[in-house]
Design a protein around this motif. Structure first.
Motif, PDB file in Angstrom:
ATOM      1  N   ALA A 211      -2.854   7.643 -97.669  1.00 12.81           N
ATOM      2  CA  ALA A 211      -1.488   7.672 -97.137  1.00 12.81           C
ATOM      3  C   ALA A 211      -1.204   6.341 -96.457  1.00 12.81           C
ATOM      4  CB  ALA A 211      -1.335   8.824 -96.138  1.00 12.81           C
ATOM      5  N   VAL A 212       0.087   6.081 -96.254  1.00 13.59           N
ATOM      6  CA  VAL A 212       0.462   4.867 -95.532  1.00 13.59           C
ATOM      7  C   VAL A 212       0.469   5.176 -94.039  1.00 13.59           C
ATOM      8  CG1 VAL A 212       2.314   3.214 -95.084  1.00 13.59           C
ATOM      9  CG2 VAL A 212       1.806   3.917 -97.432  1.00 13.59           C
TER      10      VAL A 212
ATOM     11  N   TYR B  55       2.318  -1.690 -91.619  1.00 13.96           N
ATOM     12  CA  TYR B  55       1.910  -0.699 -92.621  1.00 13.96           C
ATOM     13  C   TYR B  55       0.518  -1.021 -93.159  1.00 13.96           C
ATOM     14  CZ  TYR B  55       6.910   0.386 -92.746  1.00 13.96           C
ATOM     15  OH  TYR B  55       8.183   0.738 -92.415  1.00 13.96           O
TER      16      TYR B  55
ATOM     17  N   ALA C  28       1.666   3.883 -90.529  1.00 16.18           N
ATOM     18  CA  ALA C  28       2.614   2.948 -89.926  1.00 16.18           C
ATOM     19  C   ALA C  28       2.388   2.932 -88.426  1.00 16.18           C
ATOM     20  CB  ALA C  28       4.041   3.368 -90.241  1.00 16.18           C
TER      21      ALA C  28
ATOM     22  N   GLU D  20       9.261   8.557 -95.041  1.00 20.99           N
ATOM     23  CA  GLU D  20       8.404   8.811 -93.882  1.00 20.99           C
ATOM     24  C   GLU D  20       7.581  10.089 -94.045  1.00 20.99           C
ATOM     25  OE1 GLU D  20      11.638   8.301 -93.759  1.00 20.99           O
ATOM     26  OE2 GLU D  20      12.016   6.520 -92.520  1.00 20.99           O
TER      27      GLU D  20
ATOM     28  N   GLN E 144       4.092   9.377 -94.899  1.00 23.98           N
ATOM     29  CA  GLN E 144       3.393   8.421 -94.037  1.00 23.98           C
ATOM     30  C   GLN E 144       2.849   9.125 -92.799  1.00 23.98           C
ATOM     31  OE1 GLN E 144       6.314   5.370 -93.210  1.00 23.98           O
ATOM     32  NE2 GLN E 144       6.541   4.835 -95.373  1.00 23.98           N
TER      33      GLN E 144
END
Ligand SMILES: Nc1ncnc2c1ncn2[C@@H]1O[C@H](COP(=O)(O)OP(=O)(O)O)[C@@H](O)[C@H]1O
Ligand SMILES: [Mg+2]
Lengths: 228, 400
Positions: free
Chosen positions: B104-105, B90, B107, B205, B208
């Motif tokens: 935003a993250v 992440y 991944a 999610e 993400q």
């Protein structure tokens, strides 16, 4: 004539303490023996003992040369199958089996079934047209004749009949008696209990039972017929 | 009356078995349906700050799981139970689609990854392992396409909330930048990525964005590292903690935590249901036997003249016993088939009310219900049959 049944000093005391037979000694041959006596005197008990349906309290019973006393229930069943034919006052048939099947049942217990023989036996008692009828659809006389056919199907040595015409009208009773007379001619031993004096005359020998003992025996003679 | 008794017992037994079979099958399927049930993290080391006895707080040292160790998840003792796994690295990134920007993250994970296993390990002796984030997240609803190639470094999948906020559509190009420090100097790396699919998971999610793992490792300069691994294990009866322990044996620095899924709750409900139905079935079978016993005894008493008659014309005890045992067996057979039909209806009712699922007919249950019903009928008839065989033939002449 041969001795078929011999009782030596037979007594029967029921569980309640009633003494139904009080020392009966008898020798019966291959003839028609009629048993008479007042109600409650022990006639049915005597037939039960002869028919291997019940065991005496004391004394010994011999059927066709075999000692019956002291054998177990399974042995009694075997002796009964082989030697005894039974006709009752109430014509006992299995209600959900046809006339043919009722007779075949006795064959089945004896070992093998033979339908042709059963059909023939029912024809001999005049029921060739009633083979597939249930007992409920047969008259009293017809039911009793099915019982006779069943009693004879395994060719027993002895036919025991406890008031076989007691519930029948004159005509039907006559027909049943004729069948029994034919059996005597064929050499079966017949032991028949009755109250009817006319039937007594048909037999070869009469025995009067009173209070569980032999009060009179036509084979031994005596004037009063035991009727005090 | 006898048949009704058998029917009752057979119906309850059918319901118990049918529901148990269907629901435990369901639970197995739901492990796959609900995806990951085990999450792996590096054991965190806490470093105390301050003087002994004077706590001034602690920081958690950031640690990683080595990507090169991941194949062992599949080759450990219970590896056969692992349906799939997927690592996650992440990082917070700035997303720019030309008209708007948002943090935003990102991944990085596996999309259709095939791992070469360096040295095959018994008992499975696998040479490669294939796995994908789809194995641990089967419930994702994807608009557009999944990333399908493990070497694809230019595609991105976007969570539905990110897509909504930025007005992202499929096929759009995004500038994704990560600001970090490289050897003490601030440095920003940027990638141009094409949106191939939008993910709607109903969970975190949605906020993400997802790329192949190398993209994320490269952006934040953490080659060969992952933060967590999600594992989907198919383990119907065994506790998932056993699998965690088996993984720890191979990877001692990794800690596994089970994710409590709906399936655990259902498994508990099923266990409780089975206990209760076992009790109810036991009681019903006893009641059913009492019913058969009573009916059979009445039957024997009612037909004692018939039995006496059969004996007087030569029936032995075996024939008499056989007659009644046959009747008992037929009662058992007919009652069990009727009871099976009633039990299926009962199972539906229980399925809908307790497990909120419809229950299919399980014919194999018949193979248990028929012999059990016939067996209880015969057992319950033992005493009445003894009574029948002990009837004296002499009763016939007495005209009782
Ligand atoms: N199963 C039994 N238990 C007790 N007493 C019985 C039983 N059967 C018959 N008795 C008694 O034994 C006696 C003889 O009966 P039974 O042989 O039937 O006489 P019969 O046929 O001459 O009328 C009677 O007093 C009767 O009440
Ligand atoms: Mg009498």
């Amino acid at each position: 004539m041969d001795e078929i049944i011999r009782l030596d000093n037979v007594t029967k005391v029921y569980d309640g303490g009633t003494q139904a037979l009080g020392g009966v000694t008898l020798s019966l041959k291959d003839e028609w023996t009629t048993i008479v006596g007042p109600s409650g005197s022990g006639k049915t008990t005597l037939l039960n003992v002869i028919g291997c349906l019940d065991t005496p309290t004391t004394g010994t019973v011999h059927i066709a040369g075999k000692t019956v006393t002291g054998v177990n229930k399974a042995e009694l069943t075997k002796l009964r199958r082989k030697h005894i034919g039974l006709v009752f006052q109430q014509y006992h048939l299995v209600p959900y089996l046809t006339a043919l099947e009722n007779v075949m049942l006795a064959q089945y217990y004896y070992g093998t079934t033979d339908e042709a023989k059963v059909v023939n036996a029912l024809k001999n008692v005049g029921l060739g047209h009633r083979l597939d009828h249930l007992p409920a659809h047969l008259s009293g006389g017809e039911q009793q004749r099915v019982c006779i056919a069943r009693a004879l199907i395994n060719e027993p040595t002895i036919l025991l009949a406890d008031e076989p015409t007691g519930n029948l009208d004159q005509t039907n009773g006559q027909a049943v008696l004729e069948l029994i007379q034919n059996l005597r001619e064929a050499g079966h031993a017949i032991v028949l209990v009755t109250h009817n004096q006319d039937i007594v005359k048909l037999g070869d020998r009469t025995i009067r039972i009173v209070d569980g003992t032999v009060a009179w025996d036509s084979a031994l003679g005596g004037g009063d017929h035991g009727e005090q | 009356m006898g048949i009704i008794s058998v029917l009752m017992g057979a119906a309850v037994l059918t319901a118990l078995l049918t529901v148990s079979l269907s629901v435990s099958d369901n639970i197995g399927q739901e492990f796959t349906k609900y995806g990951a049930n085990l999450i792996l993290q590096p054991q965190s080391n806490r470093i105390e700050i301050g003087l002994p006895g004077v706590g001034m707080g602690s920081v958690t040292e950031q640690r990683y799981i080595n990507e090169s160790d991941l194949w062992m998840i599949k080759t450990q003792q219970m590896g056969a139970k692992v349906i799939g796994f997927s690592p996650f690295l992440y990082q917070v990134v700035r997303v720019d689609n030309g008209s708007a920007t948002q943090d935003a993250v990102l991944a990085g994970t596996y999309f259709n990854k095939t791992i070469q296993i360096p040295h095959p390990v018994p008992p499975q002796n696998l040479e490669t392992v294939s796995t994908s984030v789809a194995d641990v997240s089967p419930w994702w609803k994807v608009t557009g396409k999944w990333i399908t190639d493990q070497n694809d470094t230019s595609s991105v999948m976007v969570g539905s909330k990110v897509a909504q906020n930025l007005g992202i559509s499929i096929g759009q190009s995004l500038k994704v930048s990560y600001a970090g420090d490289q050897n003490g100097t601030a440095q920003t790396k940027t990638r141009d990525l094409t949106v191939v699919g939008i993910i709607d998971s109903g969970g975190s999610e949605d906020s993400q964005i997802f790329t192949n793992l190398p993209v994320a490792q490269d952006l934040s300069s953490r080659p060969g590292k992952v933060h967590t691994v999600q594992v989907s294990a198919l383990c119907n009866a065994c506790p998932v903690e056993d699998i965690a322990a088996a993984i720890k044996e191979k990877l001692p620095y990794v800690e596994g935590t089970s994710i409590k899924q709906l399936t655990t709750v259902e498994a508990n409900t099923l266990a409780k249901y089975q206990d209760m139905m076992g009790l109810v079935t036991g009681i019903t079978l006893i009641a059913s036997m009492l019913g058969i016993f009573t009916t059979m005894t009445a039957n024997v008493v009612e037909r004692r003249r018939e039995i006496g008659l059969m004996k007087s014309i030569g029936a032995d005890n075996r024939s008499v016993a056989l007659l009644f045992l046959t009747e008992a067996a037929i009662t058992g057979l007919v009652g069990s088939i009727a009871g099976f039909a009633v039990g299926i209806v009962l199972a539906q009712f229980i399925g809908l009310n307790v497990f909120a699922t419809s229950i299919p007919v399980r014919w194999e249950v018949l193979a248990v219900v028929i012999p059990v019903s016939i067996g209880t009928s015969l057992l319950a008839s033992a005493l009445p049959v003894r009574r029948a065989t002990s009837i004296e033939p002499a009763i016939v002449l007495r005209g009782e």
